[in-house]
Design a protein around this motif. Structure first.
Motif, PDB file in Angstrom:
ATOM      1  N   TRP A   1       0.863  -1.183   0.000  1.00 37.52           N
ATOM      2  CA  TRP A   1       0.000   0.000   0.000  1.00 37.52           C
ATOM      3  C   TRP A   1       0.907   1.243   0.000  1.00 37.52           C
ATOM      4  O   TRP A   1       2.127   1.101   0.014  1.00 37.52           O
ATOM      5  CB  TRP A   1      -0.966  -0.021   1.184  1.00 37.52           C
ATOM      6  CG  TRP A   1      -0.383  -0.256   2.553  1.00 37.52           C
ATOM      7  CD1 TRP A   1       0.688   0.376   3.138  1.00 37.52           C
ATOM      8  CD2 TRP A   1      -0.846  -1.205   3.532  1.00 37.52           C
ATOM      9  NE1 TRP A   1       0.907  -0.093   4.410  1.00 37.52           N
ATOM     10  CE2 TRP A   1      -0.013  -1.067   4.685  1.00 37.52           C
ATOM     11  CE3 TRP A   1      -1.889  -2.125   3.573  1.00 37.52           C
ATOM     12  CZ2 TRP A   1      -0.197  -1.830   5.836  1.00 37.52           C
ATOM     13  CZ3 TRP A   1      -2.061  -2.890   4.721  1.00 37.52           C
ATOM     14  CH2 TRP A   1      -1.231  -2.733   5.833  1.00 37.52           C
ATOM     15  N   PRO A   2       0.349   2.455  -0.013  1.00 42.24           N
ATOM     16  CA  PRO A   2       1.187   3.653  -0.169  1.00 42.24           C
ATOM     17  C   PRO A   2       2.260   3.783   0.908  1.00 42.24           C
ATOM     18  O   PRO A   2       1.956   3.843   2.102  1.00 42.24           O
ATOM     19  CB  PRO A   2       0.174   4.805  -0.088  1.00 42.24           C
ATOM     20  CG  PRO A   2      -1.123   4.199  -0.530  1.00 42.24           C
ATOM     21  CD  PRO A   2      -1.095   2.792  -0.008  1.00 42.24           C
ATOM     22  N   GLU A   3       3.523   3.819   0.470  1.00 42.09           N
ATOM     23  CA  GLU A   3       4.650   3.818   1.404  1.00 42.09           C
ATOM     24  C   GLU A   3       4.737   5.114   2.204  1.00 42.09           C
ATOM     25  O   GLU A   3       5.169   5.110   3.364  1.00 42.09           O
ATOM     26  CB  GLU A   3       5.956   3.566   0.654  1.00 42.09           C
ATOM     27  CG  GLU A   3       6.497   4.723  -0.179  1.00 42.09           C
ATOM     28  CD  GLU A   3       5.731   4.966  -1.473  1.00 42.09           C
ATOM     29  OE1 GLU A   3       5.913   6.045  -2.064  1.00 42.09           O
ATOM     30  OE2 GLU A   3       4.943   4.088  -1.890  1.00 42.09           O
ATOM     31  N   ASP A   4       4.316   6.236   1.622  1.00 43.77           N
ATOM     32  CA  ASP A   4       4.375   7.510   2.340  1.00 43.77           C
ATOM     33  C   ASP A   4       3.312   7.573   3.424  1.00 43.77           C
ATOM     34  O   ASP A   4       3.571   8.000   4.558  1.00 43.77           O
ATOM     35  CB  ASP A   4       4.238   8.681   1.370  1.00 43.77           C
ATOM     36  CG  ASP A   4       2.991   8.602   0.502  1.00 43.77           C
ATOM     37  OD1 ASP A   4       2.498   7.487   0.235  1.00 43.77           O
ATOM     38  OD2 ASP A   4       2.499   9.667   0.073  1.00 43.77           O
ATOM     39  N   TYR A   5       2.107   7.114   3.087  1.00 44.70           N
ATOM     40  CA  TYR A   5       1.003   7.092   4.048  1.00 44.70           C
ATOM     41  C   TYR A   5       1.324   6.131   5.186  1.00 44.70           C
ATOM     42  O   TYR A   5       1.060   6.418   6.365  1.00 44.70           O
ATOM     43  CB  TYR A   5      -0.264   6.670   3.310  1.00 44.70           C
ATOM     44  CG  TYR A   5      -1.580   7.061   3.935  1.00 44.70           C
ATOM     45  CD1 TYR A   5      -1.668   7.825   5.085  1.00 44.70           C
ATOM     46  CD2 TYR A   5      -2.781   6.652   3.334  1.00 44.70           C
ATOM     47  CE1 TYR A   5      -2.900   8.170   5.628  1.00 44.70           C
ATOM     48  CE2 TYR A   5      -4.009   6.994   3.860  1.00 44.70           C
ATOM     49  CZ  TYR A   5      -4.068   7.739   5.015  1.00 44.70           C
ATOM     50  OH  TYR A   5      -5.291   8.080   5.545  1.00 44.70           O
ATOM     51  N   ASP A   6       1.905   4.984   4.839  1.00 44.22           N
ATOM     52  CA  ASP A   6       2.294   4.011   5.858  1.00 44.22           C
ATOM     53  C   ASP A   6       3.296   4.615   6.830  1.00 44.22           C
ATOM     54  O   ASP A   6       3.194   4.436   8.054  1.00 44.22           O
ATOM     55  CB  ASP A   6       2.894   2.777   5.180  1.00 44.22           C
ATOM     56  CG  ASP A   6       3.377   1.737   6.168  1.00 44.22           C
ATOM     57  OD1 ASP A   6       2.541   1.003   6.716  1.00 44.22           O
ATOM     58  OD2 ASP A   6       4.600   1.673   6.412  1.00 44.22           O
ATOM     59  N   LEU A   7       4.263   5.366   6.311  1.00 41.99           N
ATOM     60  CA  LEU A   7       5.252   5.998   7.169  1.00 41.99           C
ATOM     61  C   LEU A   7       4.591   7.014   8.100  1.00 41.99           C
ATOM     62  O   LEU A   7       4.899   7.078   9.292  1.00 41.99           O
ATOM     63  CB  LEU A   7       6.340   6.647   6.313  1.00 41.99           C
ATOM     64  CG  LEU A   7       7.568   7.180   7.043  1.00 41.99           C
ATOM     65  CD1 LEU A   7       8.824   6.935   6.242  1.00 41.99           C
ATOM     66  CD2 LEU A   7       7.425   8.670   7.332  1.00 41.99           C
ATOM     67  N   CYS A   8       3.649   7.797   7.561  1.00 41.17           N
ATOM     68  CA  CYS A   8       2.913   8.758   8.398  1.00 41.17           C
ATOM     69  C   CYS A   8       2.156   8.047   9.515  1.00 41.17           C
ATOM     70  O   CYS A   8       2.134   8.517  10.664  1.00 41.17           O
ATOM     71  CB  CYS A   8       1.931   9.560   7.547  1.00 41.17           C
ATOM     72  SG  CYS A   8       2.669  10.856   6.551  1.00 41.17           S
ATOM     73  N   MET A   9       1.537   6.932   9.190  1.00 40.64           N
ATOM     74  CA  MET A   9       0.774   6.192  10.198  1.00 40.64           C
ATOM     75  C   MET A   9       1.679   5.675  11.308  1.00 40.64           C
ATOM     76  O   MET A   9       1.320   5.725  12.491  1.00 40.64           O
ATOM     77  CB  MET A   9       0.029   5.029   9.545  1.00 40.64           C
ATOM     78  CG  MET A   9      -1.158   5.447   8.708  1.00 40.64           C
ATOM     79  SD  MET A   9      -2.490   6.144   9.721  1.00 40.64           S
ATOM     80  CE  MET A   9      -3.814   6.245   8.490  1.00 40.64           C
ATOM     81  N   ARG A  10       2.855   5.193  10.950  1.00 37.27           N
ATOM     82  CA  ARG A  10       3.762   4.682  11.980  1.00 37.27           C
ATOM     83  C   ARG A  10       4.328   5.813  12.838  1.00 37.27           C
ATOM     84  O   ARG A  10       4.538   5.641  14.043  1.00 37.27           O
ATOM     85  CB  ARG A  10       4.876   3.856  11.325  1.00 37.27           C
ATOM     86  CG  ARG A  10       4.387   2.483  10.889  1.00 37.27           C
ATOM     87  CD  ARG A  10       5.477   1.611  10.302  1.00 37.27           C
ATOM     88  NE  ARG A  10       5.817   2.006   8.956  1.00 37.27           N
ATOM     89  CZ  ARG A  10       7.005   2.442   8.565  1.00 37.27           C
ATOM     90  NH1 ARG A  10       7.987   2.565   9.448  1.00 37.27           N
ATOM     91  NH2 ARG A  10       7.226   2.772   7.307  1.00 37.27           N
ATOM     92  N   ILE A  11       4.541   6.968  12.239  1.00 35.82           N
ATOM     93  CA  ILE A  11       4.954   8.134  13.028  1.00 35.82           C
ATOM     94  C   ILE A  11       3.846   8.504  14.016  1.00 35.82           C
ATOM     95  O   ILE A  11       4.103   8.771  15.198  1.00 35.82           O
ATOM     96  CB  ILE A  11       5.292   9.308  12.095  1.00 35.82           C
ATOM     97  CG1 ILE A  11       6.641   9.064  11.417  1.00 35.82           C
ATOM     98  CG2 ILE A  11       5.319  10.632  12.859  1.00 35.82           C
ATOM     99  CD1 ILE A  11       7.022  10.098  10.386  1.00 35.82           C
TER     100      ILE A  11
END
Length: 329
Positions: A177-187
């Motif tokens: 799935w979107p790697e940028d959105y995933d990074l935001c979610m983990r932050i």
């Protein structure tokens, strides 16, 4: 130092202009890592020609591995305290790095910052203009978190990340799935903070071939899968039950894809739907919702103006956004 990572794949028509926009930065302490992801055009030769006279530009050649692995390698090579993103078809304003670095230095608890964007290039429809207005309207950490599950509230090419925080959450990851959105979610799940410079510091090129328009990882279904994953690691974690609001076109897609657990019921304002079941889930009227705090409410309604109308119904009845309900579409 700011490490700017720019993966590219067959970007010859726009790459030099994108690189030059970084070279024109008023902030001088930067390095630019151009990772060529197995291009078959002149991209790597363009980048290497620029690097020959600009020591701050490094070119890394790679076989074609895809966006996530390209980002992982480029970020692994980065030497700066901050990692900034740049796409090969966008343009950074001359003060972008200076203003984002100042923000990050001024606010040490911010892990990820962005900027406002201006869409340009291919004809831009009303839907994309609404998206531009929406994403540019989310400035504070609180604004960003409130609408985090609607869409990614920071444009990926404007990311500037604190290296320590980036490493702590595991950097870019590939989950389909979107790697940028995933990074935001983990932050977000790590409890870190977001911020945005309230100025247009990136021109975001629209074109039909853009990866986010063509790759299955950026499909609506992939976005919903990501949101479900992180809902159960945040707002729905440990909840004995939850309800969904919305049984229209958008809501039905969510209802079809819930597994276990699934909503106890779905709220809809259409009296013809109340009392029926949709994908095995009973439909109730708004007034049949449990009291605030008894069951969390996730709201999947796509109609324009619906969010304000639903807030106007829930808030006077004691429901508090984020504490008791969350918009997911």
């Amino acid at each position: 130092m700011v490490s700017v990572v720019l993966p590219c794949f067959n970007a010859a028509p726009t790459l030099a202009e994108a690189i030059d926009s970084i070279r024109a930065q008023t902030w001088k302490d930067w390095e630019l890592i151009v990772l060529d992801d197995g291009s078959s055009d002149n991209s790597v030769r363009i980048a290497e020609a620029i690097a020959a006279s600009e020591p701050r530009v490094r070119v890394v050649r790679s076989e074609h591995v895809g966006i996530v692995k390209a980002l992982q390698r480029a970020c692994g090579d980065a030497r700066g305290d901050y990692i900034a993103r740049m796409d090969a078809d966008d343009l950074a304003a001359p003060t972008r790095l200076a203003k984002q670095t100042a923000l990050m230095n001024r606010e040490p608890h911010v892990a990820l910052s962005g900027t406002l964007i201006e869409m340009y290039g291919a004809p831009i429809g009303q839907g994309r203009r609404r998206y531009e207005k929406w994403i540019n309207g989310l400035l504070s950490h609180e604004d960003i978190v409130r609408e985090l599950f609607i869409e990614c509230p920071l444009p990926h090419p404007t990311f500037m990340m604190r290296r320590e925080a980036f490493d702590t959450i595991g950097g870019y990851q590939d989950h389909g799935w979107p790697e940028d959105y995933d990074l935001c979610m983990r932050i977000f799940c790590a409890g870190a903070r977001f911020a945005k410079v309230p100025e247009m510091l990136l021109k975001w090129r629209e074109r039909p071939q853009r990866l986010s328009m063509t790759d299955p990882r950026y499909s609506d279904a992939s976005f919903r899968a990501l949101k479900r994953h992180y809902l159960f690691r945040s707002y729905l974690k440990g909840r004995p039950s939850f309800h969904q609001w919305g049984a229209g076109e958008v809501g039905k897609r969510w209802l079809r894809e819930w597994t276990d657990p699934s909503p106890a019921a779905v709220v809809d304002i259409n009296p013809r739907k109340v009392g029926s079941t949709i994908h095995g889930i009973p439909v109730i009227a708004p007034q049949d919702l449990p009291p605030p705090g008894e069951s969390y409410v996730v709201i999947a309604v796509g109609a324009r103006g619906a969010r304000d109308e639903i807030r106007a119904w829930l808030n006077p009845r004691g429901h508090k956004e984020l504490d008791h309900y969350l918009f997911i579409a």
